[in-house]
Design a protein around this motif. Structure first.
Motif, PDB file in Angstrom:
ATOM      1  N   LEU A 259      34.747 -98.830   4.034  1.00  0.00           N
ATOM      2  CA  LEU A 259      33.389 -99.247   4.601  1.00  0.00           C
ATOM      3  C   LEU A 259      32.382 -98.393   4.042  1.00  0.00           C
ATOM      4  CD1 LEU A 259      34.048-100.163   8.325  1.00  0.00           C
ATOM      5  CD2 LEU A 259      34.446-101.794   6.192  1.00  0.00           C
ATOM      6  N   LYS A 260      31.526 -99.082   3.237  1.00  0.00           N
ATOM      7  CA  LYS A 260      30.627 -98.011   2.570  1.00  0.00           C
ATOM      8  C   LYS A 260      29.451 -98.719   1.903  1.00  0.00           C
ATOM      9  CE  LYS A 260      30.238 -94.720  -1.278  1.00  0.00           C
ATOM     10  NZ  LYS A 260      31.222 -94.186  -2.448  1.00  0.00           N
ATOM     11  N   SER A 261      28.159 -98.495   2.124  1.00  0.00           N
ATOM     12  CA  SER A 261      27.229 -99.199   1.155  1.00  0.00           C
ATOM     13  C   SER A 261      27.137 -98.532   0.157  1.00  0.00           C
ATOM     14  CB  SER A 261      25.762 -98.927   1.918  1.00  0.00           C
ATOM     15  OG  SER A 261      25.541 -97.569   2.072  1.00  0.00           O
ATOM     16  N   ALA A 262      26.687 -99.256  -1.049  1.00  0.00           N
ATOM     17  CA  ALA A 262      26.667 -98.818  -2.472  1.00  0.00           C
ATOM     18  C   ALA A 262      26.038 -97.592  -2.768  1.00  0.00           C
ATOM     19  CB  ALA A 262      26.037 -99.988  -3.346  1.00  0.00           C
ATOM     20  N   ASP A 263      24.866 -97.034  -1.956  1.00  0.00           N
ATOM     21  CA  ASP A 263      24.270 -95.922  -2.492  1.00  0.00           C
ATOM     22  C   ASP A 263      24.704 -94.887  -1.362  1.00  0.00           C
ATOM     23  OD1 ASP A 263      23.126 -97.181  -0.315  1.00  0.00           O
ATOM     24  OD2 ASP A 263      21.350 -96.504  -0.381  1.00  0.00           O
ATOM     25  N   ALA A 264      25.680 -95.055  -0.593  1.00  0.00           N
ATOM     26  CA  ALA A 264      26.215 -94.026   0.313  1.00  0.00           C
ATOM     27  C   ALA A 264      26.924 -92.800  -0.541  1.00  0.00           C
ATOM     28  CB  ALA A 264      26.830 -94.645   1.409  1.00  0.00           C
ATOM     29  N   LYS A 265      26.804 -91.561   0.172  1.00  0.00           N
ATOM     30  CA  LYS A 265      27.693 -90.184  -0.514  1.00  0.00           C
ATOM     31  C   LYS A 265      28.805 -90.542  -0.204  1.00  0.00           C
ATOM     32  CE  LYS A 265      23.549 -87.546   0.163  1.00  0.00           C
ATOM     33  NZ  LYS A 265      22.975 -86.550   0.672  1.00  0.00           N
ATOM     34  N   ALA A 266      29.184 -90.955   1.144  1.00  0.00           N
ATOM     35  CA  ALA A 266      30.677 -91.260   1.631  1.00  0.00           C
ATOM     36  C   ALA A 266      30.766 -92.321   2.365  1.00  0.00           C
ATOM     37  CB  ALA A 266      30.949 -90.106   2.553  1.00  0.00           C
ATOM     38  N   GLY A 267      31.888 -92.820   2.789  1.00  0.00           N
ATOM     39  CA  GLY A 267      32.133 -94.078   3.727  1.00  0.00           C
ATOM     40  C   GLY A 267      33.057 -93.805   4.852  1.00  0.00           C
ATOM     41  N   VAL A 268      33.629 -94.856   5.295  1.00  0.00           N
ATOM     42  CA  VAL A 268      34.709 -94.729   6.391  1.00  0.00           C
ATOM     43  C   VAL A 268      35.658 -95.542   5.887  1.00  0.00           C
ATOM     44  CG1 VAL A 268      34.953 -95.465   8.897  1.00  0.00           C
ATOM     45  CG2 VAL A 268      32.772 -94.711   8.183  1.00  0.00           C
ATOM     46  N   SER A 269      37.003 -94.701   5.759  1.00  0.00           N
ATOM     47  CA  SER A 269      38.046 -95.222   5.306  1.00  0.00           C
ATOM     48  C   SER A 269      39.027 -95.674   6.628  1.00  0.00           C
ATOM     49  CB  SER A 269      38.915 -93.995   4.625  1.00  0.00           C
ATOM     50  OG  SER A 269      40.229 -94.537   4.218  1.00  0.00           O
ATOM     51  N   CYS A 270      39.216 -96.993   6.755  1.00  0.00           N
ATOM     52  CA  CYS A 270      40.034 -97.401   7.796  1.00  0.00           C
ATOM     53  C   CYS A 270      41.474 -97.873   7.537  1.00  0.00           C
ATOM     54  CB  CYS A 270      39.335 -98.764   8.154  1.00  0.00           C
ATOM     55  SG  CYS A 270      37.502 -98.496   8.432  1.00  0.00           S
ATOM     56  N   ALA A 271      42.400 -97.001   8.331  1.00  0.00           N
ATOM     57  CA  ALA A 271      43.583 -97.279   7.979  1.00  0.00           C
ATOM     58  C   ALA A 271      44.340 -98.144   9.079  1.00  0.00           C
ATOM     59  CB  ALA A 271      44.650 -95.881   7.883  1.00  0.00           C
ATOM     60  N   PHE A 272      45.085 -99.350   8.611  1.00  0.00           N
ATOM     61  CA  PHE A 272      45.402-100.452   9.669  1.00  0.00           C
ATOM     62  C   PHE A 272      47.009-100.021   9.689  1.00  0.00           C
ATOM     63  CE2 PHE A 272      41.630-102.246   7.912  1.00  0.00           C
ATOM     64  CZ  PHE A 272      41.230-102.948   9.151  1.00  0.00           C
ATOM     65  N   THR A 273      47.641-100.482  10.801  1.00  0.00           N
ATOM     66  CA  THR A 273      49.155-100.439  11.098  1.00  0.00           C
ATOM     67  C   THR A 273      49.724-101.595  10.824  1.00  0.00           C
ATOM     68  OG1 THR A 273      48.700-101.416  13.322  1.00  0.00           O
ATOM     69  CG2 THR A 273      48.344 -99.059  13.051  1.00  0.00           C
ATOM     70  N   THR A 274      51.169-101.403  10.793  1.00  0.00           N
ATOM     71  CA  THR A 274      52.070-102.665  10.345  1.00  0.00           C
ATOM     72  C   THR A 274      51.799-103.767  11.307  1.00  0.00           C
ATOM     73  OG1 THR A 274      53.583-101.020   9.978  1.00  0.00           O
ATOM     74  CG2 THR A 274      54.421-103.371  10.156  1.00  0.00           C
ATOM     75  N   GLU A 275      51.269-103.615  12.657  1.00  0.00           N
ATOM     76  CA  GLU A 275      50.964-104.674  13.546  1.00  0.00           C
ATOM     77  C   GLU A 275      49.752-105.381  13.173  1.00  0.00           C
ATOM     78  OE1 GLU A 275      51.674-101.367  14.659  1.00  0.00           O
ATOM     79  OE2 GLU A 275      53.890-101.782  15.130  1.00  0.00           O
ATOM     80  N   THR A 276      48.767-104.686  12.698  1.00  0.00           N
ATOM     81  CA  THR A 276      47.399-105.220  12.408  1.00  0.00           C
ATOM     82  C   THR A 276      47.081-105.410  10.871  1.00  0.00           C
ATOM     83  OG1 THR A 276      46.298-102.876  12.083  1.00  0.00           O
ATOM     84  CG2 THR A 276      46.439-103.849  14.206  1.00  0.00           C
TER      85      THR A 276
ATOM     86  N   ALA B 143      48.248-107.973   9.278  1.00  0.00           N
ATOM     87  CA  ALA B 143      47.906-109.572   9.013  1.00  0.00           C
ATOM     88  C   ALA B 143      46.410-109.722   9.202  1.00  0.00           C
ATOM     89  CB  ALA B 143      48.661-110.295   9.850  1.00  0.00           C
ATOM     90  N   LYS B 144      45.768-109.190  10.167  1.00  0.00           N
ATOM     91  CA  LYS B 144      44.425-109.784  10.335  1.00  0.00           C
ATOM     92  C   LYS B 144      43.533-109.300   9.281  1.00  0.00           C
ATOM     93  CE  LYS B 144      44.542-109.330  15.633  1.00  0.00           C
ATOM     94  NZ  LYS B 144      43.915-108.719  16.595  1.00  0.00           N
ATOM     95  N   ALA B 145      43.759-108.035   8.778  1.00  0.00           N
ATOM     96  CA  ALA B 145      42.924-107.500   7.453  1.00  0.00           C
ATOM     97  C   ALA B 145      43.171-108.116   6.285  1.00  0.00           C
ATOM     98  CB  ALA B 145      43.381-106.026   7.341  1.00  0.00           C
ATOM     99  N   LYS B 146      44.432-108.873   5.804  1.00  0.00           N
ATOM    100  CA  LYS B 146      44.640-109.509   4.844  1.00  0.00           C
ATOM    101  C   LYS B 146      43.663-110.503   3.997  1.00  0.00           C
ATOM    102  CE  LYS B 146      49.516-109.019   4.736  1.00  0.00           C
ATOM    103  NZ  LYS B 146      49.961-107.987   3.813  1.00  0.00           N
ATOM    104  N   ASN B 147      42.766-111.245   4.776  1.00  0.00           N
ATOM    105  CA  ASN B 147      41.863-112.189   4.511  1.00  0.00           C
ATOM    106  C   ASN B 147      40.603-111.423   3.966  1.00  0.00           C
ATOM    107  OD1 ASN B 147      43.746-113.998   4.578  1.00  0.00           O
ATOM    108  ND2 ASN B 147      43.383-114.585   6.813  1.00  0.00           N
ATOM    109  N   ILE B 148      40.379-110.271   4.195  1.00  0.00           N
ATOM    110  CA  ILE B 148      39.184-109.574   3.914  1.00  0.00           C
ATOM    111  C   ILE B 148      38.715-109.483   2.692  1.00  0.00           C
ATOM    112  CG2 ILE B 148      37.747-107.416   4.126  1.00  0.00           C
ATOM    113  CD1 ILE B 148      39.360-107.211   7.230  1.00  0.00           C
ATOM    114  N   LYS B 149      37.640-109.567   1.936  1.00  0.00           N
ATOM    115  CA  LYS B 149      37.317-109.247   0.519  1.00  0.00           C
ATOM    116  C   LYS B 149      36.320-108.423   0.597  1.00  0.00           C
ATOM    117  CE  LYS B 149      37.201-114.258   0.628  1.00  0.00           C
ATOM    118  NZ  LYS B 149      37.272-114.250   1.677  1.00  0.00           N
ATOM    119  N   ILE B 150      36.062-107.633  -0.619  1.00  0.00           N
ATOM    120  CA  ILE B 150      34.973-106.861  -1.029  1.00  0.00           C
ATOM    121  C   ILE B 150      33.514-107.667  -0.734  1.00  0.00           C
ATOM    122  CG2 ILE B 150      33.876-105.443  -2.839  1.00  0.00           C
ATOM    123  CD1 ILE B 150      37.118-104.739  -3.914  1.00  0.00           C
TER     124      ILE B 150
END
Length: 156
Positions: free
Chosen positions: A96-113, A115-122
């Motif tokens: 998760l990061k805006s285009a002009d940001a220096k750094a972002g938030v890296s989100c690591a999902f688990t095996t259980e979660t 499936a909820k993240a598969k439909n997300i697009k950039i």
């Protein structure tokens, strides 16, 4: 007291110590893990705000996002999906990061979660629930910014 009796008592005390120590280790090893998805959220914040807090004052950010035992509070972080990837276990990782940001938030999902993240697009704006593993910082040796790492994520 004779020598045999002293050795016998010492052996019994050592055996009891090993049994108690083994019981404590077994208990700690088999403790249930904290269920992040079912737990109450402690802080709701945007990805840019959490990154800026760690970059401007890491000590204050650690005080804000960690509890008394040093364990991360449960956060809901909202941001724009900058990139999507997989870790070595095949679990989804979203930045998760805006285009002009220096750094972002890296989100690591688990095996259980995953499936909820598969439909997300950039470019999607999403809210992720998870716990912070490390804050954003500037690595002078590599001359680059490091992202905030959030673990055990789930889409909110």
């Amino acid at each position: 007291m004779n020598k045999k009796k002293i050795i016998k008592i010492a052996g019994i005390i050592i055996l009891i110590g090993f049994l108690i120590g083994g019981g404590v280790v077994y208990y700690l090893f088999n403790m249930p893990h904290r269920n992040i998805t079912a737990a109450k959220t402690d802080i709701v914040i945007s990805a840019d705000m959490v990154v800026n807090e760690f970059l401007t004052n890491p000590t204050s950010a650690n005080d804000k996002y960690l509890d008394e035992e040093g364990e991360s509070k449960i956060l809901e972080i909202t941001g724009t999906v900058f990139s999507i990837g997989e870790d070595f276990n095949g679990d989804i990782e979203i930045l998760l990061k805006s285009a002009d940001a220096k750094a972002g938030v890296s989100c690591a999902f688990t095996t259980e979660t995953n499936a909820k993240a598969k439909n997300i697009k950039i470019g999607d704006s999403i809210t992720v629930k998870g716990v912070i593993q490390s804050g954003a910082s500037f690595d002078e040796d590599l001359e680059m910014y490091e992202n905030v790492i959030v673990d055990k994520c789930d889409i909110k």
